[in-house]
Design a protein around this motif. Structure first.
Motif, PDB file in Angstrom:
ATOM      1  N   ALA A   1      -6.405   2.210   5.320  1.00 24.85           N
ATOM      2  CA  ALA A   1      -6.775   3.628   5.316  1.00 24.85           C
ATOM      3  C   ALA A   1      -6.087   4.360   4.180  1.00 24.85           C
ATOM      4  CB  ALA A   1      -6.396   4.259   6.655  1.00 24.85           C
ATOM      5  N   THR A   2      -4.825   4.035   3.926  1.00 22.93           N
ATOM      6  CA  THR A   2      -4.122   4.724   2.838  1.00 22.93           C
ATOM      7  C   THR A   2      -4.758   4.385   1.495  1.00 22.93           C
ATOM      8  OG1 THR A   2      -2.104   4.542   4.143  1.00 22.93           O
ATOM      9  CG2 THR A   2      -1.868   5.193   1.859  1.00 22.93           C
TER      10      THR A   2
ATOM     11  N   PHE B   1      -4.814  -1.294   9.830  1.00 30.85           N
ATOM     12  CA  PHE B   1      -5.402   0.014   9.568  1.00 30.85           C
ATOM     13  C   PHE B   1      -4.597   0.919   8.624  1.00 30.85           C
ATOM     14  CE2 PHE B   1      -5.790   4.489  10.684  1.00 30.85           C
ATOM     15  CZ  PHE B   1      -7.068   4.699  10.242  1.00 30.85           C
ATOM     16  N   PRO B   2      -3.279   1.113   8.844  1.00 35.07           N
ATOM     17  CA  PRO B   2      -2.566   2.087   7.988  1.00 35.07           C
ATOM     18  C   PRO B   2      -2.689   1.783   6.503  1.00 35.07           C
ATOM     19  CG  PRO B   2      -1.215   1.509   9.856  1.00 35.07           C
ATOM     20  CD  PRO B   2      -2.401   0.602   9.905  1.00 35.07           C
ATOM     21  N   VAL B   3      -2.537   0.518   6.109  1.00 31.00           N
ATOM     22  CA  VAL B   3      -2.601   0.196   4.684  1.00 31.00           C
ATOM     23  C   VAL B   3      -4.020   0.377   4.154  1.00 31.00           C
ATOM     24  CG1 VAL B   3      -2.444  -1.682   3.036  1.00 31.00           C
ATOM     25  CG2 VAL B   3      -0.597  -1.300   4.635  1.00 31.00           C
TER      26      VAL B   3
END
Lengths: 165, 297
Positions: free
Chosen positions: B115-116, B111-113
């Motif tokens: 989403a970024t 998710f973090p990558v």
């Protein structure tokens, strides 16, 4: 490559930009939001569990109330049955009492009757003696000593049945 | 008022546009064709390192996103309100999208990558539509101070490289080095075939060598397709965003008034679509990389 502008400085700068934004968003956005979302879902789960527990407890209480009502109903039935039995017994006793009463009345009546019959027989005998004396006087036509005769007849009557029988 | 037919209405619209064209031309005459430069232009330089207008735009985007994030998550409450609610809902949609595609476990890690990437691209695209981008120039040559970062090929390229590295990293990590690399260097069948040939099984050996060659070639194609992803991701984003920017520039040049508004709407939509495509493709590549080969064949 020059024409569309690929340059190592630009590339590095944008990689660094991405890294910075990645770190920034991770700490300012993803983690807090993730935490709050998890916390919220935990809370919801907890309250649903609680609701479930309350439902179970309510069902238990209902069951208990139902049992109590049932017990009370049984007790009531017992009481009614006992009352019925008691009434039956009282009735029975009253009947027995009445019968005893009636029997005693009947016994008394019988004694009375016996007594009256004896009196009537006595009376009858007296009158019969008188009648017999009168008849004898007429037959003999002679005035006899009344006292003597009476004694005589009484003797006869006393012995009569024995002498004849 | 008499009813106007379809063609009548179209005619009126064309007439109004024409009138706008003329009035706009009269009121805001443009001295020359806008200067079109594909490469990002340096605004100034620090110790010989050129700072381009697209870098400035990317930093502005970072500032804006950081500010919004900080404001939204500064005082978080279990019952959300206002900005926190909006940000949470949007991020929740993104989380659901990622976790639906990659599953719960991998979704959390990817998710973090993803989403970024999505947020960076969409924020760059939308901020670039603000007035001030492209039209505030400095210096004698009137170099624009700010220019959408998506239109600098270095930015899409950087994202594509990150996406590529991330995909390969997860492929290696989830499947192990040899299992993952076998996808690209599939020479096992070829070696077996040669071995059979040496043991005298000519027929079996030859057919095994044939399938081995095909397998090795398929592995080679796999390498190419993996590398081509970098190019396709880069060019797709760069091309779309640059074309959008040029479209708006040209429309403003031709009809300086209202006529450009629909194109701004179009660019809003395209910015969203491109961000979604970049994020979703990276996600799909990730899922493909972590899925064992036997399963998806």
């Amino acid at each position: 490559m020059e024409g569309i502008g690929i340059a190592w400085q630009g590339l590095i700068a944008q990689l660094v930009s991405f890294a910075i934004l990645f770190g920034l968003l991770t700490f300012l956005l993803y983690k807090p939001v993730r935490r709050i979302l998890d916390e919220r879902s935990n809370r919801i789960k907890e309250s649903m569990d609680q609701a479930e527990q309350i439902k179970v407890r309510m069902a238990e209480t209902e069951e208990r109330v139902r049992e109590q009502v049932e017990a009370a109903r049984r007790e009531g039935q017992n009481i009614v049955a006992q009352a019925g039995q008691m009434g039956e017994r009282v009735k029975e006793e009253a009947r027995l009492e009445a019968r005893r009463e009636a029997e005693s009345i009947m016994a008394r009546s019988r004694i009375e009757i016996d007594r009256e019959r004896d009196e009537a027989i006595e009376e009858l005998r007296r009158q019969f003696v008188d009648l017999a004396i009168t008849a004898a006087e007429k037959v003999i036509s002679e005035t006899l000593d009344k006292e003597k005769h009476r004694r005589l007849i009484d003797e006869v009557l006393e012995e009569g049945p024995k002498g004849r029988g | 008022m008499a009813r106007i037919g379809l063609w009548g209405r179209i005619g009126i619209i064309i007439l109004v546009l024409f009138a706008l064209l003329i009035v706009g031309r009269l009121l805001f005459p443009l001295p020359e064709m806008p200067h079109i430069e594909l490469a990002a232009e340096g605004v100034f330089s620090i110790f010989g390192f050129p700072i381009t207008n697209t870098m400035l735009a990317a930093w502005l985007t970072i500032l804006v996103l950081g500010g919004i994030s900080y404001a939204a998550t500064r005082k978080m409450k279990i019952v959300p309100k206002g900005l926190q609610n909006i940000v949470e809902a949007l991020l929740g949609m993104l989380i659901n999208f990622v976790e639906d595609t990659a599953g719960k476990d991998y979704g959390r890690k990817f998710f973090p990558v993803i989403a970024t990437i999505f947020i960076f691209v969409i924020a760059n695209a939308w901020l670039a539509l603000l007035p001030g981008f492209m039209f505030i120039g400095i210096g004698e040559e009137h170099v624009p101070l700010l220019r959408g970062a998506n239109t600098d090929i270095n930015f899409p390229l950087a994202l594509a490289l990150i996406s590529f590295v991330f995909v390969e990293y997860w492929g290696l990590r989830s499947q192990g080095f040899f299992r993952y690399v076998r996808k690209f260097f599939n020479v096992g069948g070829l070696l077996r075939g040669i071995g059979q040939l040496f043991r005298g099984k000519i027929r079996g050996g030859l057919s095994a060598i044939l399938t081995g060659v095909i397998e090795a070639f398929a592995g080679f194609i796999e390498i190419i397709s993996e590398l081509v992803r970098i190019v396709s991701l880069t060019i797709r984003l760069f091309g779309n965003m640059t074309a959008g920017e040029l479209l708006i520039l040209m429309m403003l040049f031709l009809i300086p008034w209202v006529a450009v508004i629909p194109f701004y709407g179009l660019e809003l939509f395209i910015g969203f679509v491109q961000a979604l495509i970049f994020g979703a493709l990276t996600l799909v590549f990730l899922v493909m990389a972590v899925t064992p080969r036997e399963e998806h064949e």
